[in-house]
Structure formats: C-alpha cells, structure tokens
Design a protein around this motif. Structure first.
Motif, PDB file in Angstrom:
ATOM      1  N   ASP A   1      13.109 -14.949  14.713  1.00 48.90           N
ATOM      2  CA  ASP A   1      12.559 -14.761  16.057  1.00 48.90           C
ATOM      3  C   ASP A   1      11.321 -13.882  15.944  1.00 48.90           C
ATOM      4  OD1 ASP A   1      12.051 -14.501  18.715  1.00 48.90           O
ATOM      5  OD2 ASP A   1      13.741 -13.194  19.149  1.00 48.90           O
ATOM      6  N   LYS A   2      11.527 -12.576  15.849  1.00 49.06           N
ATOM      7  CA  LYS A   2      10.405 -11.661  15.633  1.00 49.06           C
ATOM      8  C   LYS A   2      10.202 -11.503  14.134  1.00 49.06           C
ATOM      9  CE  LYS A   2      11.064  -9.084  19.918  1.00 49.06           C
ATOM     10  NZ  LYS A   2      11.374  -7.771  20.535  1.00 49.06           N
ATOM     11  N   ILE A   3       8.988 -11.757  13.668  1.00 43.50           N
ATOM     12  CA  ILE A   3       8.760 -11.773  12.221  1.00 43.50           C
ATOM     13  C   ILE A   3       8.859 -10.385  11.586  1.00 43.50           C
ATOM     14  CG2 ILE A   3       7.338 -13.843  12.377  1.00 43.50           C
ATOM     15  CD1 ILE A   3       4.883 -12.129  12.018  1.00 43.50           C
ATOM     16  N   PHE A   4       8.677  -9.348  12.397  1.00 45.89           N
ATOM     17  CA  PHE A   4       8.818  -7.975  11.877  1.00 45.89           C
ATOM     18  C   PHE A   4      10.068  -7.323  12.484  1.00 45.89           C
ATOM     19  CE2 PHE A   4       4.070  -8.635  11.963  1.00 45.89           C
ATOM     20  CZ  PHE A   4       3.962  -8.896  10.606  1.00 45.89           C
ATOM     21  N   TYR A   5      11.148  -8.083  12.473  1.00 45.81           N
ATOM     22  CA  TYR A   5      12.408  -7.670  13.103  1.00 45.81           C
ATOM     23  C   TYR A   5      13.032  -6.441  12.438  1.00 45.81           C
ATOM     24  CZ  TYR A   5      14.863  -9.490   9.041  1.00 45.81           C
ATOM     25  OH  TYR A   5      15.303  -9.686   7.755  1.00 45.81           O
ATOM     26  N   ASP A   6      12.681  -6.202  11.175  1.00 43.45           N
ATOM     27  CA  ASP A   6      13.381  -5.175  10.395  1.00 43.45           C
ATOM     28  C   ASP A   6      12.642  -3.846  10.296  1.00 43.45           C
ATOM     29  OD1 ASP A   6      11.339  -6.279   8.915  1.00 43.45           O
ATOM     30  OD2 ASP A   6      12.426  -6.239   7.014  1.00 43.45           O
ATOM     31  N   ILE A   7      11.724  -3.589  11.230  1.00 44.16           N
ATOM     32  CA  ILE A   7      11.009  -2.315  11.192  1.00 44.16           C
ATOM     33  C   ILE A   7      10.701  -1.859  12.619  1.00 44.16           C
ATOM     34  CG2 ILE A   7       8.719  -3.388  10.993  1.00 44.16           C
ATOM     35  CD1 ILE A   7       7.987  -1.003   9.128  1.00 44.16           C
ATOM     36  N   THR A   8      10.857  -0.570  12.857  1.00 43.93           N
ATOM     37  CA  THR A   8      10.557   0.003  14.172  1.00 43.93           C
ATOM     38  C   THR A   8       9.185   0.671  14.148  1.00 43.93           C
ATOM     39  OG1 THR A   8      11.527   2.158  13.638  1.00 43.93           O
ATOM     40  CG2 THR A   8      13.001   0.468  14.553  1.00 43.93           C
ATOM     41  N   ASN A   9       8.701   1.013  15.311  1.00 41.82           N
ATOM     42  CA  ASN A   9       7.413   1.702  15.434  1.00 41.82           C
ATOM     43  C   ASN A   9       7.409   2.995  14.617  1.00 41.82           C
ATOM     44  OD1 ASN A   9       5.084   3.090  16.406  1.00 41.82           O
ATOM     45  ND2 ASN A   9       5.195   1.938  18.313  1.00 41.82           N
TER      46      ASN A   9
END
Length: 267
Positions: free
Chosen positions: A197-205
């Motif tokens: 879904d979100k390509i950067f799903y595994d990192i937060t701001n």
C-alpha cells in the motif's frame, strides 16, 4: 569538586531526573565549558550566552539547541539557589521555538555527502530514495512517507498527486528517479510476496529524522542537519526562480514599450 560536578552530583543523589537525562546534562554543560575556553563559569554574562546561542545555531538543529540552553538554565538556577551568583545569565534567554528557530537550508554538497554514505541494504536504499524524493519535489516528509504504490503505478512512476486540504498538487519526478522508484517497489513486493500500500510503510517521520541525522554524522558534516532543511532549500530555490521570471517578464514588457516609441529600434 568543581561547580559543574557539584551540580551533576546533586542531580544523581536526589534522583530528580533519569540517568539518560543526566548524561545529556553532562554533555551539554561540558561542551559549554569547553566553549568558554577557561573563563570562569560563574563570570558568564547574558551577552556571553547570546553569543553562545549564535554559535549553537551555526552547528545544531533546533531540538539540540533548546536542550543545551535548558541544561544551562537548570545549572545556573542551582547556582543562584546556592548563592554562588545573584542572577542567572540564562534566565531571560527564551527556549521557545519562536526564538530558537533556525530555518536553515541544507547545501547541495551536504545532500550528496549523505547520499554517498547510504549503504546497499534495503533500508539504506529506502532512505536514499526518500532523500532524493524530498530533494526533487520539495514536499513535506509526511507527504513522501505516505506515497501509495497504486497511485505511482497508475502514473507509470512518473508523477503523483498530493492532497493538501482542498488543494491537489501534481508532482513530476525525473526519469532516473522514476526508474529507481519502480525498481524499489517491484523488489519490495517480491520480498513481501504481496502488493504494498504505502511504499515507505516501515518508517515513521521521527525514525527517518533520526536516521538522517546519523547519516550526517557518518558523512562528517560540520553541522547537524535535518531533513526539513531540504524543503527549506527547495522553497528558497523556487522563490529565486519566481523572482527571476518576474524580472525577465518585466524587462520584456519594458523592451516592447521602448520599441513602440522607437527606442531601441535599429531600423
């Protein structure tokens, strides 16, 4: 026992703050003593603190500056309580973001240095891709981290739409970055054995910010840099481009007016 060590001992013995916080206090205050270069810590004036604050702004990000000034406030408050000094030189120094705000821009060579130290692991390639997207688009970090694979695929990885309230922004990216983005998503889906879904799903701001700061240190940059500085750089460059465009249009209008009245007409 010197005065700063006395302050550290007081913090440790009374267990007012956590062990981690005490270590931050120690680092901040020892850095300040090193900056003083031999000047008595009790002879420091508010003017000295203002100069030090200016020095901090040239090297550190807002959060670090606020923490360092807060550490000094605590120490000098203790000195006042012990009657070592009459008033604190840091008392009137505000630690609100309004007064500490830097708004600095990252330099092109700093971005390159950070990208150069990003390794070949998937997470490092992910970080490199995020940095390149921020640099090309000038988008907010949250906007990049929320990019959806389905929208990228729909536009063949060449552009995407960002929704800011009632405003929709169409953002195009370079061919090279488009290829890199496609390759990353395709490899990610193979690795996960499913569509993402979100390509950067595994990192937060916050996680990305922490990793970005570490890359800056690894690259031996002379100051602490933040990912938000990339957007500041993009905004500044676009303002310059807009001003140049306005100047060029105005000069063209003047040239046309001159030609109408015969000035500059070579015939």
């Amino acid at each position: 026992m010197n005065l700063s060590n006395e302050f550290f001992y007081k913090l440790e013995s009374e267990e007012i703050v956590s062990r981690i916080s005490i270590e931050f206090y120690k680092k901040d205050i020892l850095d300040f003593e090193e900056y003083l270069n031999g000047k008595d810590i009790l002879e420091v004036t508010q003017e000295d603190i203002m100069v030090y604050l200016k020095y901090l702004k040239s090297k550190y990000a807002e959060n670090s500056i606020i923490r360092k000034i807060t550490s000094l406030k605590s120490m000098y408050k203790y000195f006042v309580k012990k009657d070592y000094i009459a008033t604190s030189p840091v008392e009137k120094i505000s630690t609100t973001r309004k007064h500490i705000k830097i708004g600095k821009k990252i330099k092109g060579y700093e971005i390159k240095a950070i990208l150069d130290v990003c390794g070949e692991s998937r997470k490092e390639k992910r970080d490199s891709l995020i940095i390149k997207l921020l640099s090309e688009t000038g988008l907010k970090i949250s906007e990049v981290l929320n990019l959806e694979a389905i929208r990228l695929k729909k536009n063949n990885y060449k552009s995407f739409i960002i929704n800011r309230g009632n405003e929709y922004i169409i953002t195009e990216i370079s061919i090279d970055l488009s290829h890199e983005l496609r390759e990353y998503v395709e490899k990610l889906e193979i690795e996960l054995d499913s569509h993402v879904d979100k390509i950067f799903y595994d990192i937060t701001n916050q996680n990305f910010k922490d990793r970005f700061i570490k890359y800056g240190k690894k690259a031996n940059l002379e100051r602490e840099v933040l990912p938000s500085m990339i957007r500041n750089k993009c905004i500044s460059e676009r303002k310059k481009e807009m001003l140049n465009s306005i100047k060029e249009n105005r000069l063209e209008e003047i040239r046309k007016e001159y030609l109408k009245i015969g000035i500059g007409d070579e015939n």
